[in-house]
Design an enzyme around this catalytic site. Structure first.
Site, PDB file in Angstrom:
ATOM      1  N   GLY A  29       0.804  -1.268   0.140  1.00 44.35           N
ATOM      2  CA  GLY A  29       0.122  -0.053  -0.159  1.00 44.35           C
ATOM      3  C   GLY A  29       0.691   1.343   0.013  1.00 44.35           C
ATOM      4  O   GLY A  29       0.421   2.236   0.757  1.00 44.35           O
ATOM      5  N   ALA A  30       1.806   1.191  -0.759  1.00 54.63           N
ATOM      6  CA  ALA A  30       2.780   2.406  -0.728  1.00 54.63           C
ATOM      7  C   ALA A  30       2.519   3.378  -1.913  1.00 54.63           C
ATOM      8  O   ALA A  30       3.294   4.264  -2.099  1.00 54.63           O
ATOM      9  CB  ALA A  30       4.377   1.686  -1.019  1.00 54.63           C
ATOM     10  N   ASN A  31       1.522   3.717  -2.309  1.00 59.34           N
ATOM     11  CA  ASN A  31       1.171   4.454  -3.382  1.00 59.34           C
ATOM     12  C   ASN A  31       0.535   5.735  -2.699  1.00 59.34           C
ATOM     13  O   ASN A  31       0.218   6.638  -3.908  1.00 59.34           O
ATOM     14  CB  ASN A  31       0.202   3.820  -4.443  1.00 59.34           C
ATOM     15  CG  ASN A  31      -1.152   3.479  -4.255  1.00 59.34           C
ATOM     16  OD1 ASN A  31      -1.220   2.855  -2.804  1.00 59.34           O
ATOM     17  ND2 ASN A  31      -2.172   3.680  -4.773  1.00 59.34           N
ATOM     18  N   THR A  32       0.263   5.577  -1.667  1.00 58.82           N
ATOM     19  CA  THR A  32      -0.565   6.746  -0.865  1.00 58.82           C
ATOM     20  C   THR A  32      -0.311   6.771   0.603  1.00 58.82           C
ATOM     21  O   THR A  32       0.167   5.650   1.160  1.00 58.82           O
ATOM     22  CB  THR A  32      -1.980   7.014  -1.437  1.00 58.82           C
ATOM     23  OG1 THR A  32      -2.513   7.922  -0.769  1.00 58.82           O
ATOM     24  CG2 THR A  32      -2.711   5.567  -0.582  1.00 58.82           C
ATOM     25  N   ILE A  34       0.640   6.883   4.274  1.00 63.50           N
ATOM     26  CA  ILE A  34       1.897   6.601   5.310  1.00 63.50           C
ATOM     27  C   ILE A  34       2.693   5.553   4.386  1.00 63.50           C
ATOM     28  O   ILE A  34       4.059   5.518   4.739  1.00 63.50           O
ATOM     29  CB  ILE A  34       1.301   5.745   6.484  1.00 63.50           C
ATOM     30  CG1 ILE A  34       0.458   6.558   7.426  1.00 63.50           C
ATOM     31  CG2 ILE A  34       2.625   5.514   7.117  1.00 63.50           C
ATOM     32  CD1 ILE A  34      -0.315   5.869   8.406  1.00 63.50           C
ATOM     33  N   GLY A  35       2.107   4.839   3.741  1.00 60.92           N
ATOM     34  CA  GLY A  35       2.928   3.789   2.774  1.00 60.92           C
ATOM     35  C   GLY A  35       3.995   4.610   2.082  1.00 60.92           C
ATOM     36  O   GLY A  35       4.944   4.006   1.950  1.00 60.92           O
ATOM     37  N   TYR A 182     -13.108  -2.664  11.864  1.00 59.22           N
ATOM     38  CA  TYR A 182     -11.649  -2.131  11.702  1.00 59.22           C
ATOM     39  C   TYR A 182     -10.870  -2.459  12.952  1.00 59.22           C
ATOM     40  O   TYR A 182      -9.931  -2.900  12.804  1.00 59.22           O
ATOM     41  CB  TYR A 182     -11.886  -0.609  11.417  1.00 59.22           C
ATOM     42  CG  TYR A 182     -10.338   0.105  11.165  1.00 59.22           C
ATOM     43  CD1 TYR A 182      -9.607  -0.238  10.163  1.00 59.22           C
ATOM     44  CD2 TYR A 182     -10.009   0.859  12.259  1.00 59.22           C
ATOM     45  CE1 TYR A 182      -8.264   0.449   9.934  1.00 59.22           C
ATOM     46  CE2 TYR A 182      -8.680   1.450  12.325  1.00 59.22           C
ATOM     47  CZ  TYR A 182      -7.928   1.259  11.186  1.00 59.22           C
ATOM     48  OH  TYR A 182      -6.622   1.975  11.094  1.00 59.22           O
TER      49      TYR A 182
END
Length: 310
Positions: A29-32, A34-35, A182
């Site tokens: 999930g590094a496209n937006t 914190i990632g 969640y």
């Protein structure tokens, strides 16, 4: 006063200047959010694999990170945590192309989704936030062991305090509340980290002697803080509140600091099974310290995913 309050909200930056030359990190999930900030910082230090569902967005993020850091070692690979077939394909490709893995940051997540299921029929929060990362870690663990010392970093949340593992209704089919779903998944992250760390330490007794046959692979969890990110996109009310109270929220860069700290800080070389917030150990809920639940969740997760992980 405003500046002091801002500093308090932001928390400390990761103090470690540690380099990662010759090392490989995977960030999901590094496209937006914190990632992306975590990947950006790790790219300054070593090689990063950006593992995302949306490869177009991931390529855009990677291009930006390469331009800013001057590193060409930012690689995009497709990974959809809501589909075990995609997770297995990602792992297969990764293992074929990369001979080493030193850092795995299980960062991707969903929050406040209306009731929905993954490709495999798991409730979305449990499926993506817990089971997806559980399977990914299982598939990459041998490579982490071969590359040791190595680290597994699970991004959990303070929300784990509101969670419980409802074995009688894990998929939320009897009753469903998206906020609680969640919380449950974030508690699962903490329990997974605890049980994984215990197994990786590999202590066993032989003729009254205690041997620690450690793998030199550590596993820690963290709370990034309340961060102004896209995670609340499924809730109109939360998106609105986030805008109003943005002054009291961390920026994605501030939110990424504890992930980076857990990934690189030299003083954490042999620290495992812990939970961090603001780059320091933090309090874990009573449910998050329940070893029996952690073991049961491990077994149930293996069963659901059809894997044997002893």
């Amino acid at each position: 006063a405003a500046r002091a309050r801002r500093r308090f909200v932001a928390g400390p930056p990761c103090p470690s200047p540690a380099r990662l030359d010759g090392k490989v990190a995977v960030v999901t999930g590094a496209n937006t959010g914190i990632g992306k900030e975590t990947a950006r910082e790790l790219a300054r230090r070593g090689k990063v694999i950006v593992a995302c569902r949306d490869t177009a967005k991931a390529e855009a993020a990677a291009t930006e990170i390469r331009a800013e850091t001057g590193s060409e070692q930012v690689i995009v690979k497709k990974l959809d945590l809501a589909d075990t077939k995609s997770i297995r394909e990602f792992a297969e490709k990764f293992l074929a192309e990369e001979k080493e893995l030193h850092i795995l940051i299980n960062n991707a997540g969903v929050m406040l989704c209306p009731y929905s299921k993954t490709a495999d029929g798991f409730e979305m929060h449990l499926g993506v936030n817990h089971l997806g990362h559980f399977l990914l870690t299982f598939l990459l663990l041998e490579r982490l062991k071969q590359s040791a010392p190595a680290r597994i970093v699970n991004v959990s949340s303070l929300a784990h305090h509101g969670g419980r593992i409802r074995f009688h209704d894990l998929q939320g089919e009897k009753s469903y509340n998206r906020g609680l779903a969640y919380c449950h998944s974030k508690l699962a992250n903490v329990l997974f980290t605890r049980e994984l760390a215990r197994r990786l330490q590999g202590k066993f007794v032989l003729e009254c002697f205690l041997f620690a046959i450690g793998t030199k692979v550590t596993a820690n969890a963290l709370h990034p803080g309340s961060v102004h990110s896209e995670l609340v996109r499924h809730s109109f009310a939360m998106t609105w509140l986030w805008k109003i109270f943005s002054f009291f929220l961390k920026t994605p860069w501030e939110g990424a600091q504890t992930s980076i700290y857990c990934a690189v800080a030299e003083e954490l070389d042999s620290v495992t099974g812990q939970y961090f917030s603001d780059c320091q150990p933090a309090y874990v809920s009573q449910r998050g310290r329940d070893d029996e639940t952690a073991r049961k969740l491990w077994d149930v997760s293996c069963e659901l995913l059809g894997i044997q992980w002893d």
